[in-house]
Enzyme design. Structure first.
Site, PDB file in Angstrom:
ATOM      1  N   LYS A  10       5.604 -13.948   4.521  1.00 48.16           N
ATOM      2  CA  LYS A  10       5.826 -14.918   3.172  1.00 48.16           C
ATOM      3  C   LYS A  10       7.296 -14.779   2.908  1.00 48.16           C
ATOM      4  CE  LYS A  10       4.204 -17.298  -0.277  1.00 48.16           C
ATOM      5  NZ  LYS A  10       3.610 -18.803  -0.135  1.00 48.16           N
ATOM      6  N   ASP A  51       0.072 -18.375   3.519  1.00 46.87           N
ATOM      7  CA  ASP A  51      -1.143 -19.157   2.877  1.00 46.87           C
ATOM      8  C   ASP A  51      -1.492 -20.148   3.841  1.00 46.87           C
ATOM      9  OD1 ASP A  51       1.649 -19.660   2.580  1.00 46.87           O
ATOM     10  OD2 ASP A  51       1.425 -20.563   0.865  1.00 46.87           O
ATOM     11  N   ASP A 110      -4.976  -7.087   5.714  1.00 45.45           N
ATOM     12  CA  ASP A 110      -6.422  -6.659   4.977  1.00 45.45           C
ATOM     13  C   ASP A 110      -7.331  -7.817   4.708  1.00 45.45           C
ATOM     14  OD1 ASP A 110      -8.038  -5.033   3.791  1.00 45.45           O
ATOM     15  OD2 ASP A 110      -6.909  -4.377   1.945  1.00 45.45           O
ATOM     16  N   TYR A 149       1.055  -1.251  -0.064  1.00 39.10           N
ATOM     17  CA  TYR A 149      -0.045   0.014   0.023  1.00 39.10           C
ATOM     18  C   TYR A 149       0.905   1.140  -0.022  1.00 39.10           C
ATOM     19  CZ  TYR A 149      -4.086  -3.011   0.965  1.00 39.10           C
ATOM     20  OH  TYR A 149      -4.930  -3.884   0.899  1.00 39.10           O
TER      21      TYR A 149
END
Ligand code: NAD
Length: 334
Positions: A173, A206, A230, A124
């Protein structure tokens, strides 16, 4: 003592649900001077901009705001009015609790966790462009800093201690995004060493999504980067009954803005049927932030009891009550 609070009714269902929240917050007895200002699409006809200067000034002064959802007009020079507000006041931590409600049927009835999302960086950051005029390719740059990572993870630990929570799961990640997500993880590990009394776990995003759906009870606090937070916080809203029920606090060192997780809900705007629970709960989080713990608990309990009684549920929860009728059901319990 009367505390000044900036009030932004917002767009779509915003004015309806914010008005309901003001009624129940006032009914707790805490004295607030509401300073109503405009932002979002509704501010353009009167102020020529979705973020008027006087709105920024009001928040700068009061350091506290309760806001309804805002629509960002397309082509007005802002990616998102919400993202702009978070950047303006460096509201680096977005705290989104998700707790099951008695009376709302979902797959699990014992979810009780908090997602703390980094609120100013990552995907963002707003550094994004097409590589050519034909739009044959586009690139977006994710910016992560050590300072930005440390302050949000530190906030997660302070929040855990203040709320009697025992475990923090840092979601990342770093196996693929070795620099950006890797730095967030590295900074998080360093912060965790200063707080050995809180258990610290790490999980790849994930797997986290799958674990949240299979066994949400294993989570207490999740701290993660902007985009992952988010998405995961909408998932956790879904676990407890949907977007109409979950609130968020945008916390910085010099200001805090409290809001619902949901948007302007254009499909039901103006019909009087929106569920005001999320902004009401945002109000309870704001009262707690103001040091009004007893009033915050009283308000959250009244909202939960009103939902649990099922006497005036709105359409999103399977009922047919109006926003006003649900608000009356909460007021009666205060
Ligand atoms: P949305 O959250 O507005 O609506 C998604 C669905 O949930 C709709 O079916 C809506 O009717 C329902 N819903 C949402 N809040 C509800 C409530 N309180 N009671 C009952 N039902 C409710 O998401 P969207 O449609 O993707 O976005 C609409 C607009 O809101 C967009 O302009 C978006 O940019 C903006 N938005 C603003 C914020 C914010 O200000 N914080 C957050 C998200 C989206």
């Amino acid at each position: 003592m009367t505390t000044p609070v900036t009030l932004i009714p917002g767009d779509g269902i915003g004015p309806e649900v914010v008005d309901a929240a003001v009624q129940v917050i006032d009914a707790t007895g805490v004295k607030i001077e509401w300073q109503r200002v405009a932002a979002g699409a509704g501010a353009i006809p009167t102020h020529g901009t979705p973020i008027p200067q006087e709105t920024l000034e009001a928040i700068r002064k009061s350091k506290l705001a309760l806001k309804g959802p805002l629509a960002t007009p397309i082509g007005e020079g802002y990616r998102s009015v919400n993202v702009a507000l978070r950047k303006e006041f460096e509201l680096f931590a977005n705290v989104r609790p998700a707790r099951s409600f008695a009376g709302v049927q979902t797959r699990y009835n014992d979810v009780n966790l908090v997602v703390i999302r980094e609120n100013t960086q990552g995907m963002y950051s707003g550094v994004e462009h097409f590589v050519d005029e034909e739009h044959s390719a586009a690139e977006s740059i994710s910016i992560i800093t050590r300072k930005g990572s440390e302050r949000v993870v530190e906030h997660a630990f302070l929040y855990a201690k203040a709320h009697g929570r025992k475990q923090i799961t840092l979601v990342h990640k770093a196996n693929i995004l070795k620099c950006t997500s890797g730095l967030f993880l590295e900074a998080g590990r360093d912060v965790a060493k200063k707080h050995p009394e809180i258990a610290f776990k790490e999980m790849i995003v994930d797997n986290c999504a799958m674990q949240l759906v299979k066994n949400p009870g294993q989570f207490d606090i999740i701290v993660t980067t902007n985009l992952f937070g988010d998405i995961l916080s909408d998932l956790t809203s879904g676990l407890v009954g949907g977007l109409g029920l979950t609130a968020g606090a945008n916390i910085g060192y010099s200001a805090a803005i409290f809001e619902a997780v949901h948007g302007t809900a254009p499909d039901i705007a103006g019909k009087g049927i929106a569920n005001p629970t999320a902004v009401m709960l945002a109000g309870a989080m704001m009262l707690e932030h103001m040091g009004e713990k007893a009033a915050a608990t009283k308000l959250a309990t009244a909202i939960r009891e009103a939902i649990g009684s099922r006497e005036a549920l709105t359409g999103d929860l399977g009922g047919s009550a109006t926003c006003k009728a649900f608000t009356a059901s909460v007021l009666k319990r205060l």
